[in-house]
Design a protein around this motif. Structure first.
Motif, short mmCIF file in Angstrom:
data_model
loop_
_atom_site.label_atom_id
_atom_site.label_comp_id
_atom_site.label_asym_id
_atom_site.label_seq_id
_atom_site.Cartn_x
_atom_site.Cartn_y
_atom_site.Cartn_z
N ALA A 198 0.82 -1.22 0.00
CA ALA A 198 0.00 0.00 0.00
C ALA A 198 0.85 1.27 0.00
CB ALA A 198 -0.92 0.00 1.21
N GLY A 199 2.17 1.12 0.20
CA GLY A 199 3.05 2.28 0.06
C GLY A 199 3.55 2.92 1.34
N VAL A 200 3.50 2.19 2.46
CA VAL A 200 4.08 2.74 3.68
C VAL A 200 5.59 2.97 3.46
CG1 VAL A 200 4.71 0.53 4.78
CG2 VAL A 200 4.03 2.46 6.20
N HIS A 201 6.15 3.98 4.13
CA HIS A 201 7.56 4.30 3.89
C HIS A 201 8.50 3.67 4.91
CE1 HIS A 201 6.51 6.92 0.70
NE2 HIS A 201 5.82 7.74 1.47
N LEU A 202 8.03 3.52 6.13
CA LEU A 202 8.89 2.85 7.12
C LEU A 202 8.06 2.29 8.25
CD1 LEU A 202 9.54 4.73 9.91
CD2 LEU A 202 10.79 6.05 8.22
N PHE A 203 8.68 1.36 8.96
CA PHE A 203 8.02 0.71 10.10
C PHE A 203 8.73 1.10 11.39
CE2 PHE A 203 7.08 -2.10 6.54
CZ PHE A 203 5.76 -2.45 6.75
N ALA A 226 12.28 7.54 18.17
CA ALA A 226 11.88 6.77 16.98
C ALA A 226 11.14 7.67 16.00
CB ALA A 226 11.01 5.59 17.40
N ALA A 227 10.29 8.53 16.54
CA ALA A 227 9.54 9.45 15.68
C ALA A 227 10.45 10.52 15.08
CB ALA A 227 8.40 10.10 16.47
N HIS A 228 11.40 11.03 15.89
CA HIS A 228 12.35 12.01 15.35
C HIS A 228 13.20 11.37 14.24
CE1 HIS A 228 11.52 15.33 18.05
NE2 HIS A 228 11.67 14.56 19.10
N MET A 229 13.61 10.12 14.45
CA MET A 229 14.40 9.44 13.42
C MET A 229 13.57 9.20 12.17
SD MET A 229 17.20 8.22 12.35
CE MET A 229 18.30 8.12 13.77
N ALA A 230 12.32 8.81 12.36
CA ALA A 230 11.43 8.63 11.20
C ALA A 230 11.32 9.93 10.41
CB ALA A 230 10.05 8.17 11.68
N ALA A 231 11.21 11.05 11.13
CA ALA A 231 11.09 12.34 10.45
C ALA A 231 12.35 12.63 9.64
CB ALA A 231 10.86 13.45 11.47
N ARG A 232 13.51 12.34 10.21
CA ARG A 232 14.76 12.61 9.49
C ARG A 232 14.89 11.73 8.24
NH1 ARG A 232 19.55 14.22 13.69
NH2 ARG A 232 18.37 15.77 14.86
N ILE A 233 14.41 10.50 8.33
CA ILE A 233 14.44 9.62 7.15
C ILE A 233 13.47 10.13 6.09
CG2 ILE A 233 13.92 7.29 6.32
CD1 ILE A 233 14.87 6.27 9.12
N LEU A 234 12.26 10.44 6.50
CA LEU A 234 11.25 10.92 5.54
C LEU A 234 11.65 12.27 4.95
CD1 LEU A 234 8.04 9.91 7.51
CD2 LEU A 234 8.97 8.79 5.48
N LEU A 282 14.36 13.19 3.83
CA LEU A 282 15.23 13.04 2.66
C LEU A 282 14.44 13.22 1.36
CD1 LEU A 282 17.30 9.96 3.87
CD2 LEU A 282 18.16 12.29 3.57
N ALA A 283 13.15 12.87 1.40
CA ALA A 283 12.34 12.95 0.18
C ALA A 283 11.12 13.85 0.35
CB ALA A 283 11.88 11.54 -0.22
N ASP A 284 11.02 14.54 1.47
CA ASP A 284 9.83 15.36 1.73
C ASP A 284 10.26 16.71 2.28
OD1 ASP A 284 7.55 16.57 2.96
OD2 ASP A 284 6.58 14.62 3.15
N ARG A 285 10.17 17.74 1.45
CA ARG A 285 10.66 19.07 1.84
C ARG A 285 9.92 19.64 3.04
NH1 ARG A 285 12.17 23.14 -2.94
NH2 ARG A 285 13.83 21.91 -3.84
N ARG A 324 10.23 21.08 8.85
CA ARG A 324 9.79 20.92 10.25
C ARG A 324 10.92 20.36 11.12
NH1 ARG A 324 4.86 18.43 7.76
NH2 ARG A 324 3.75 20.26 7.03
N VAL A 325 11.73 19.47 10.55
CA VAL A 325 12.88 18.96 11.31
C VAL A 325 13.83 20.12 11.62
CG1 VAL A 325 14.96 17.52 11.15
CG2 VAL A 325 12.75 16.60 10.42
N ALA A 326 14.09 20.96 10.63
CA ALA A 326 14.98 22.11 10.85
C ALA A 326 14.38 23.05 11.89
CB ALA A 326 15.21 22.85 9.53
N ALA A 327 13.06 23.29 11.81
CA ALA A 327 12.41 24.19 12.77
C ALA A 327 12.48 23.62 14.18
CB ALA A 327 10.96 24.42 12.35
N PHE A 328 12.27 22.33 14.31
CA PHE A 328 12.35 21.70 15.63
C PHE A 328 13.74 21.87 16.23
CE2 PHE A 328 13.80 18.10 18.14
CZ PHE A 328 12.95 18.21 19.23
#
Ligand code: RP5
Length: 161
Positions: free
Chosen positions: A55-60, A123-131, A133-136, A141-145
């Motif tokens: 279905a297209g999930v990006h990570l677990f 885990a959520a912060h790491m997920a954000a950093r991985i995502l 890479l392909a989501d501006r 939001r990662v930079a703002a945090f």
């Protein structure tokens, strides 16, 4: 399908994962949560991973306590990134889960975070950093945090005040 599938081994794990869900929300990352034990519901876990991947999930994100095989089994079932959260509880205070999650054999990686609620948030912060890479938008939001967090230093305070 949401960006992230969060799976834990028991309903008893859900309170510890609240910070994970909150941080994912803060980044605007879509997620869904499931309770599927790698030991007790192995067939359901296999089926869910195949469905989520198709279905297209990006990570677990996998979270479990005790003999915490869930994140490792997730990594065996998918080529997508798997972040593992070892949960505390039981006689060994989470060290058992930490060893089970972090000590994966070469070729089957689980990105392991800290034990318990701190790890759940990371885990959520790491997920954000991985995502990011392909989501501006997530990258912004990662930079703002990080900027917000860095701005919270308290210089020359009176700790008694
Ligand atoms: C693990 O066993 C779960 O992830 C949970 O942390 C632990 C205890 O599960 P319950 O007995 O509360 O269902 O598989």
């Amino acid at each position: 399908m949401p960006d992230v599938a969060v799976i834990c081994g028991s309903r008893s794990d859900l309170p510890t994962l609240k910070g994970c869900f909150d941080v994912l929300d803060s980044y605007g990352i879509t997620w869904e949560a499931s309770v599927i034990s790698a030991h007790r519901q192995a067939d359901a876990l296999h089926g869910y991973v195949a469905e989520a991947e198709a279905a297209g999930v990006h990570l677990f994100i996998g979270a479990a306590g005790l003999a915490a095989h869930l994140p490792g089994v997730l990594a065996s079932l998918t080529g997508l990134p798997v972040i593992g959260i070892p949960l505390d509880g039981g006689a060994l205070g989470g060290a058992d889960a930490l060893y089970a999650v972090v000590q994966m054999p070469p070729g089957v990686p689980v990105a392991t975070v800290a034990i318990g609620s701190a790890g759940a948030r990371n885990a959520a912060h790491m997920a954000a950093r991985i995502l990011a890479l392909a989501d501006r938008d997530v990258a912004k939001r990662v930079a703002a945090f990080r900027t917000e967090q860095a701005g919270k230093a308290e210089l020359r305070i009176d700790p008694r005040a």
